[in-house]
Motif scaffolding. Structure first.
Motif, PDB file in Angstrom:
ATOM      1  N   UNK A  79      -2.630  18.876  44.965  1.00  0.00           N
ATOM      2  CA  UNK A  79      -3.374  17.920  45.781  1.00  0.00           C
ATOM      3  C   UNK A  79      -3.306  18.276  47.260  1.00  0.00           C
ATOM      4  N   UNK A  80      -2.165  18.778  47.696  1.00  0.00           N
ATOM      5  CA  UNK A  80      -2.023  19.148  49.104  1.00  0.00           C
ATOM      6  C   UNK A  80      -2.957  20.306  49.462  1.00  0.00           C
ATOM      7  N   UNK A  81      -3.005  21.294  48.575  1.00  0.00           N
ATOM      8  CA  UNK A  81      -3.848  22.455  48.835  1.00  0.00           C
ATOM      9  C   UNK A  81      -5.326  22.071  48.778  1.00  0.00           C
ATOM     10  N   UNK A  82      -5.682  21.242  47.798  1.00  0.00           N
ATOM     11  CA  UNK A  82      -7.067  20.799  47.665  1.00  0.00           C
ATOM     12  C   UNK A  82      -7.510  20.033  48.909  1.00  0.00           C
ATOM     13  N   UNK A  83      -6.646  19.183  49.420  1.00  0.00           N
ATOM     14  CA  UNK A  83      -6.994  18.406  50.616  1.00  0.00           C
ATOM     15  C   UNK A  83      -7.275  19.321  51.802  1.00  0.00           C
ATOM     16  N   UNK A  84      -6.487  20.397  51.918  1.00  0.00           N
ATOM     17  CA  UNK A  84      -6.687  21.332  53.019  1.00  0.00           C
ATOM     18  C   UNK A  84      -7.977  22.132  52.850  1.00  0.00           C
ATOM     19  N   UNK A  85      -8.317  22.464  51.615  1.00  0.00           N
ATOM     20  CA  UNK A  85      -9.482  23.299  51.349  1.00  0.00           C
ATOM     21  C   UNK A  85     -10.794  22.539  51.330  1.00  0.00           C
ATOM     22  N   UNK A  86     -10.770  21.271  50.960  1.00  0.00           N
ATOM     23  CA  UNK A  86     -12.014  20.557  50.675  1.00  0.00           C
ATOM     24  C   UNK A  86     -13.004  20.588  51.838  1.00  0.00           C
ATOM     25  N   UNK A  87     -12.558  20.230  53.021  1.00  0.00           N
ATOM     26  CA  UNK A  87     -13.482  20.169  54.155  1.00  0.00           C
ATOM     27  C   UNK A  87     -14.047  21.546  54.477  1.00  0.00           C
ATOM     28  N   UNK A  88     -13.260  22.605  54.266  1.00  0.00           N
ATOM     29  CA  UNK A  88     -13.747  23.957  54.533  1.00  0.00           C
ATOM     30  C   UNK A  88     -14.792  24.373  53.512  1.00  0.00           C
TER      31      UNK A  88
END
Length: 204
Positions: free
Chosen positions: A27-36
């Motif tokens: 979830x942490x990685x997804x949150x960082x990637x989503x906006x990009x």
């Protein structure tokens, strides 16, 4: 930081790959990637639509692709990291190294994988851009598209051979024996997708 804290806590030197994997939360990685992902995907769709005087596709289709990619890529990255860290720490334990030694080795591992971060970023940007282009072409009734390879000495032979290959809008390209819907297709083999720089063109 979480892995280091766990090692410093002396939890059997963190050799349990499942435990290391649990620490690396998707979830942490997804949150960082989503906006990009969203930024690159939607920008690519808008640029392709503007270039060929097309309509920008429904964003929900691009967002659905992004959601599937986030989950797949975060698991891949975290599983690889967990396996490698666990091996480092298992070797350290076998050699009778101390907790500080294990912390040092783990810090060095994270310090030395910037190349992997760049590779993952480049690969996923290309995939996102071409997936968005594919959706744009479909939305606008394009019936065929063409594989365009980058023409330089860094282009792998399979991709140079695929240059100019034309397929129906829902027909995969044959690239080195892999069936790819677009350059960077996440369903293709790593050999044909990692660091790909190819582009998808409409046949109009």
């Amino acid at each position: 930081k979480r892995v280091i804290a766990w090692i410093e806590d002396g939890q059997k030197a963190a050799t349990d790959v499942k435990k290391v994997r649990d620490i690396l939360a998707d979830d942490d990685l997804i949150e960082q990637w989503h906006s990009l992902y969203v930024a690159f995907g939607m920008q690519a769709a808008e640029e392709v639509a503007a270039r060929y005087n097309m309509v920008v596709p429904d964003s929900s289709k691009i967002l659905a692709w992004i959601r599937s990619q986030e989950k797949k890529q975060s698991k891949l990255v975290n599983d690889t990291t967990a396996d490698q860290i666990s091996q480092i720490l298992a070797d350290a334990r076998a050699n009778g190294e101390s907790i500080p030694d294990m912390v040092k080795a783990t810090r060095q591992y994270f310090d030395n994988i910037s190349y992997r971060a760049e590779r993952v970023a480049r690969t996923n940007i290309i995939a996102s851009n071409n997936a968005a282009a594919q959706e744009t072409y479909k939305e606008n009734g394009v019936e065929k598209r063409e594989w365009l390879a980058t023409q330089d000495d860094r282009t792998r032979d399979d991709h140079a051979d695929a240059d100019g290959q034309v397929r129906g809008i829902d027909e995969p390209f044959n690239v080195g024996g892999s069936e790819l819907m677009y350059p960077g297709d996440e369903n293709g083999s790593a050999e044909e997708t990692i660091n790909c720089r190819c582009t998808l063109l409409p046949v109009i």
